[in-house]
Scaffold this motif. Structure first.
Motif, short mmCIF file in Angstrom:
data_model
loop_
_atom_site.label_atom_id
_atom_site.label_comp_id
_atom_site.label_asym_id
_atom_site.label_seq_id
_atom_site.Cartn_x
_atom_site.Cartn_y
_atom_site.Cartn_z
N MET A 13 5.49 -4.49 3.72
CA MET A 13 4.85 -3.37 4.39
C MET A 13 5.33 -2.00 3.89
O MET A 13 4.53 -1.15 3.56
CB MET A 13 5.10 -3.46 5.90
CG MET A 13 4.64 -4.77 6.51
SD MET A 13 2.91 -5.13 6.25
CE MET A 13 2.18 -4.11 7.47
N VAL A 14 6.65 -1.79 3.86
CA VAL A 14 7.19 -0.47 3.53
C VAL A 14 6.96 -0.14 2.06
O VAL A 14 6.46 0.93 1.73
CB VAL A 14 8.70 -0.40 3.88
CG1 VAL A 14 9.28 0.94 3.47
CG2 VAL A 14 8.91 -0.64 5.37
N ASN A 15 7.31 -1.05 1.18
CA ASN A 15 7.14 -0.85 -0.26
C ASN A 15 6.02 -1.74 -0.77
O ASN A 15 6.21 -2.46 -1.77
CB ASN A 15 8.44 -1.15 -1.01
CG ASN A 15 9.55 -0.21 -0.63
OD1 ASN A 15 9.33 0.99 -0.51
ND2 ASN A 15 10.73 -0.74 -0.41
N ASN A 16 4.88 -1.70 -0.12
CA ASN A 16 3.75 -2.53 -0.52
C ASN A 16 3.46 -2.31 -2.00
O ASN A 16 3.31 -1.18 -2.44
CB ASN A 16 2.53 -2.20 0.33
CG ASN A 16 1.38 -3.13 0.06
OD1 ASN A 16 0.72 -3.02 -0.97
ND2 ASN A 16 1.13 -4.04 0.98
N VAL A 17 3.39 -3.39 -2.72
CA VAL A 17 3.28 -3.32 -4.17
C VAL A 17 2.03 -2.57 -4.62
O VAL A 17 2.05 -1.86 -5.62
CB VAL A 17 3.37 -4.74 -4.78
CG1 VAL A 17 2.13 -5.55 -4.51
CG2 VAL A 17 3.66 -4.69 -6.25
N VAL A 18 0.95 -2.69 -3.89
CA VAL A 18 -0.31 -2.03 -4.28
C VAL A 18 -0.39 -0.63 -3.71
O VAL A 18 -0.70 0.33 -4.43
CB VAL A 18 -1.53 -2.86 -3.80
CG1 VAL A 18 -2.82 -2.15 -4.10
CG2 VAL A 18 -1.52 -4.23 -4.44
N MET A 180 -5.80 4.04 2.75
CA MET A 180 -4.97 2.89 3.11
C MET A 180 -3.52 3.13 2.69
O MET A 180 -2.59 2.77 3.41
CB MET A 180 -5.50 1.61 2.42
CG MET A 180 -6.75 1.04 3.03
SD MET A 180 -7.38 -0.37 2.10
CE MET A 180 -6.05 -1.55 2.27
N SER A 181 -3.34 3.72 1.54
CA SER A 181 -2.00 4.02 1.04
C SER A 181 -1.28 4.98 1.98
O SER A 181 -0.10 4.78 2.31
CB SER A 181 -2.11 4.62 -0.36
OG SER A 181 -0.86 4.75 -0.94
N ILE A 182 -1.99 6.01 2.44
CA ILE A 182 -1.40 6.95 3.39
C ILE A 182 -1.03 6.22 4.68
O ILE A 182 0.05 6.46 5.26
CB ILE A 182 -2.38 8.11 3.67
CG1 ILE A 182 -2.51 9.00 2.43
CG2 ILE A 182 -1.93 8.93 4.87
CD1 ILE A 182 -3.63 10.01 2.52
N ALA A 183 -1.90 5.31 5.13
CA ALA A 183 -1.61 4.56 6.35
C ALA A 183 -0.36 3.69 6.18
O ALA A 183 0.48 3.61 7.09
CB ALA A 183 -2.81 3.69 6.72
N PHE A 184 -0.20 3.07 5.01
CA PHE A 184 0.97 2.22 4.78
C PHE A 184 2.26 3.04 4.65
O PHE A 184 3.34 2.52 4.87
CB PHE A 184 0.76 1.33 3.56
CG PHE A 184 0.18 -0.01 3.91
CD1 PHE A 184 0.95 -1.15 3.85
CD2 PHE A 184 -1.14 -0.13 4.31
CE1 PHE A 184 0.43 -2.39 4.18
CE2 PHE A 184 -1.68 -1.36 4.65
CZ PHE A 184 -0.89 -2.49 4.58
N PHE A 185 2.14 4.32 4.29
CA PHE A 185 3.33 5.16 4.26
C PHE A 185 3.88 5.39 5.66
O PHE A 185 5.02 5.80 5.82
CB PHE A 185 3.05 6.49 3.55
CG PHE A 185 3.20 6.42 2.06
CD1 PHE A 185 4.43 6.10 1.48
CD2 PHE A 185 2.12 6.66 1.24
CE1 PHE A 185 4.56 6.02 0.12
CE2 PHE A 185 2.25 6.57 -0.13
CZ PHE A 185 3.47 6.26 -0.70
N GLY A 186 3.09 5.11 6.67
CA GLY A 186 3.57 5.18 8.05
C GLY A 186 4.65 4.16 8.34
O GLY A 186 5.43 4.32 9.28
N PHE A 187 4.73 3.10 7.53
CA PHE A 187 5.77 2.09 7.71
C PHE A 187 7.10 2.50 7.07
O PHE A 187 8.09 1.79 7.20
CB PHE A 187 5.33 0.75 7.09
CG PHE A 187 4.19 0.09 7.80
CD1 PHE A 187 4.30 -0.33 9.11
CD2 PHE A 187 2.98 -0.10 7.14
CE1 PHE A 187 3.24 -0.94 9.75
CE2 PHE A 187 1.90 -0.71 7.78
CZ PHE A 187 2.05 -1.13 9.09
#
Length: 191
Positions: A13-18, A180-187
């Motif tokens: 989640m935090v360092n999602n590869v994509v 989506m990338s911005i949303a995953f930066f929330g983790f």
């Protein structure tokens, strides 16, 4: 056990590869048109990254380090990854021909998917033991699968929407991937 959970959450989640590291974008953008195809690609990537994390960890720990040939890690890792992808390709061709044809050219591209090599090199860089490396590899691949299936679901929904002509096709896909990338930066504060 706590360290393994932190590695797993961090990798998925935090360092999602994509979406955080921007590795493996070719397959992410190319195969994310339909959920079932994206899930098949995600499963293939989970298999390849998990098994390659195990194999590359063993090769690095028991062959390259004792022989003082760690400078060969990239070449050795690429050979292991290529062999595993060939194995996946043969299994899919025999057992699930529909998925094999749906993945098309993207299946052999797992060999050159920088996410697979990136995980193997990250495991070495972070000095993970073999178990930690496998957990990191599996979690990274799971994060890839989450991202590609989410993108496929969004792309399937976008087919039925009225999108301005200038955003149709790849522009809306890239915009969606960015959001989506911005949303995953929330983790990022999670671990």
């Amino acid at each position: 056990m706590k360290e393994l959970i932190i590695i797993a959450i961090g990798a998925a989640m935090v360092n999602n590869v994509v979406l955080s590291q921007f590795l493996g974008l070719c397959a992410f953008l190319g195969v994310s048109k339909k959920i079932d195809t994206a899930a098949g690609m995600g499963a293939a990537v989970i298999f390849v990254i998990t098994l390659s994390s195990l194999c590359t960890g063993l090769i690095y720990e028991f062959i390259l380090v004792p022989l003082n040939m760690t400078y060969l890690k990239t070449i050795a890792f690429i050979l292991v990854i290529a062999a595993l992808v060939q194995l996946v390709e043969m299994v899919l061709k025999k057992s699930i021909p529909a998925l094999y044809h749906a993945l098309g050219v993207y299946l052999p591209l797992i060999t050159t998917n920088c996410a697979v090599l990136g995980v193997a090199l990250t495991n070495v860089q972070n000095e993970y033991n073999i178990l930690e490396g496998v957990v990191c590899g599996f979690s990274t691949a799971l994060g890839f699968m989450i991202a590609i299936v989410l993108m496929a679901g969004l792309r399937e929904k976008m087919e039925y929407n009225d999108i301005p002509e200038s955003f149709q096709g790849m522009p809306i896909v890239l915009l969606t991937a960015g959001l989506m990338s911005i949303a995953f930066f929330g983790f990022s504060g999670l671990v």
